[in-house]
Design a protein around this motif. Sequence first.
Motif, PDB file in Angstrom:
ATOM      1  N   THR A 156       0.502   3.957  -3.457  1.00 62.19           N
ATOM      2  CA  THR A 156      -0.313   4.839  -2.779  1.00 62.19           C
ATOM      3  C   THR A 156      -0.091   6.168  -4.060  1.00 62.19           C
ATOM      4  N   ILE A 197      -8.240  -1.875   0.581  1.00 63.93           N
ATOM      5  CA  ILE A 197      -7.587  -3.127   0.774  1.00 63.93           C
ATOM      6  C   ILE A 197      -8.297  -3.784   1.789  1.00 63.93           C
ATOM      7  N   GLU A 207       0.771  -1.303   0.032  1.00 67.66           N
ATOM      8  CA  GLU A 207       0.131  -0.096   0.068  1.00 67.66           C
ATOM      9  C   GLU A 207       0.942   1.265  -0.027  1.00 67.66           C
TER      10      GLU A 207
END
Length: 637
Positions: free
Chosen positions: A387, A398, A383
């Motif tokens: 991002t 998620i 992540e």
Amino acid sequence: MERLAGTSQAMTIAGLNLIQQALSIYDSDLKLVVANARFREMFLIPDPLMQPGADFAETIRFLIDRGEYGDMPEDEIAAFIQERVDRALAFEPHYFERQRADGRWISVEGAPLPQGGWVAVYTDITSTKRQEALLRARSEELSDQLLQHAEDLAAANRELESTVSALEEVRRQLTDSEARMRLTAEMMPAHIAHVGPDRHYTYSNRRLSAVIPGRPSNIVGMHVSDALGDSAFRAIRPYLERAFKGKASVFEFNEHPSTRRIRVAFTPDGNEGDKRGVYVLSMDITEETQTRVALQQTRRREIAAQMTSGLAHDFSNLLTIILGTQAKLHKMDLPAEARALIEATLGAARRGGTLLNRLADVTGHRAPKLVPTDMTAFIADLETLATPTLEGKARLRIENTIPNAPLMLDPAMLQDTLVNLLLNARDACGPGGDILLSAELVQETWVQLTVRDTGPGFTDEALKRALDPFFTTKGAEGSGLGLAMVYDMSKLAGGDVRVSNTTTGGQVRVRLPLRRAARASAPGLALLVEDNPDLRHLIRDMLTDMKHTVIEAASVDEARTILEQLPEIKLVLSDIMLEGDATGVDLIRDLPNDAIPSYLMTSLAQTHPLFIEGAARAPVLPKPFTAEQLDQFLHPR
């Protein structure tokens, strides 16, 4: 151990000496195994012939010399002994009565032993015979025929008792054999069954639940559809009906609720028409299928590498020439229109270089590197990485339901896969789109990762060709290698990729085999499998320095035997290439995924198919290695 065996032998002889009948046991080589004291007393056998190993022919010779068989000419003795030896070698159950030279009567009862040889029991029936004679002499009221019948009946009863004893022994042996066969069948990693003409099970080794999780084990008397469930029954029904018509078949199918791949063999039994039944053999081949697919993908990679390596080399040379020429042109005093063309040509050449790198990734050999991976931390890192790339273009959500226990995965390969899928989803969504990444375990068999977006979804052509190399819907902006790389990496690890549409957009689902990482444990019993004696001794010393106790094997067969006999083994370290046809990869494949921490070592190149297949199942340590490297490999810190 010898003392225990001697005590057991003495106790056995003591028990036999309590029997009133004479008893002797000879083996298949006509050597005495054991005889009781009554045997010695009845025939006055000397000590040498009472010892284990005494020869049968010598005992017969002694009995002849004693007159046991009456007066016998010397020239007939050899033939008589040989005839007795021949009968003993072809021993058959028997019962008869004979009168000895001293006038006494004995009955002789013999029975063969399952492992060869025979046991003979001699009973003194002189008193019974005398009673029969007395009855004949003193019973004037009874006719000779009636007396003869009584005598015949007594003899028949004695023979019947002998036959009943033999039948009881046969029944016991059959019962033991049936028990052994049933135990063997129930230990097999397959379901063995018989289905009667009415489609109900008449036999099962109670292993159906091992092949199809969640199904019952005790299915005798159940209809096939009830025992298997709707999904499996629909898959096997056509083949089963053909088997009832006399046609055997072997086939495979996917059992969707359990996500298992199952191989089934149907064999009609010997009956005909409406009385025909079917024998069933089924087994779970999920692991085998994963390995087979991985090897097929490896072969495809080899073919692709052979086809593209030469072209890539020449293409790289051409791009080098183009880039060099355009660089010289760029330094010249040329019109603005020419400079624009030069910039366009340089951009195309650079894209060509990027394409070559992507080709190298697809056609190059890269073995998976399995390491214990914490999926919670992995997803968090992913992540963080994704991002910035998605920010302002799509929103990422998620959902991770995978427990915190570490799994054996290749994190670098998996990260490349998911980043690729997230970027594709970003491009499909456009600004303001939503992307969902979900991670979960499926049926204790798969690690499933799904990327779902809110874009327009895949076209019909894309659903068919999305995983093909060079297929793209992005025009000049796409290389057509992204999803092909995802597919390639997943297949190498024994997994699978599925492309589909949902009600909100496109979806790509990746499944990888679930392999739990072994928990760190104190040093224990380690199985070392290595066929080179010198190297085996060296590695054994390394393991013992790590406080492990080591047991060694040189082949897969030896290792399997040790694993069956020593359930306390805590670690398996095996070379890939071993004595015999089986390899260390075969050994690891037979072990349950999380049963025993298992590791491989090899001197094979990382491009070798066995290295790649082994690396998809267990960590692999290249040879040569030092003790420190082995310690770090087995006990990462």
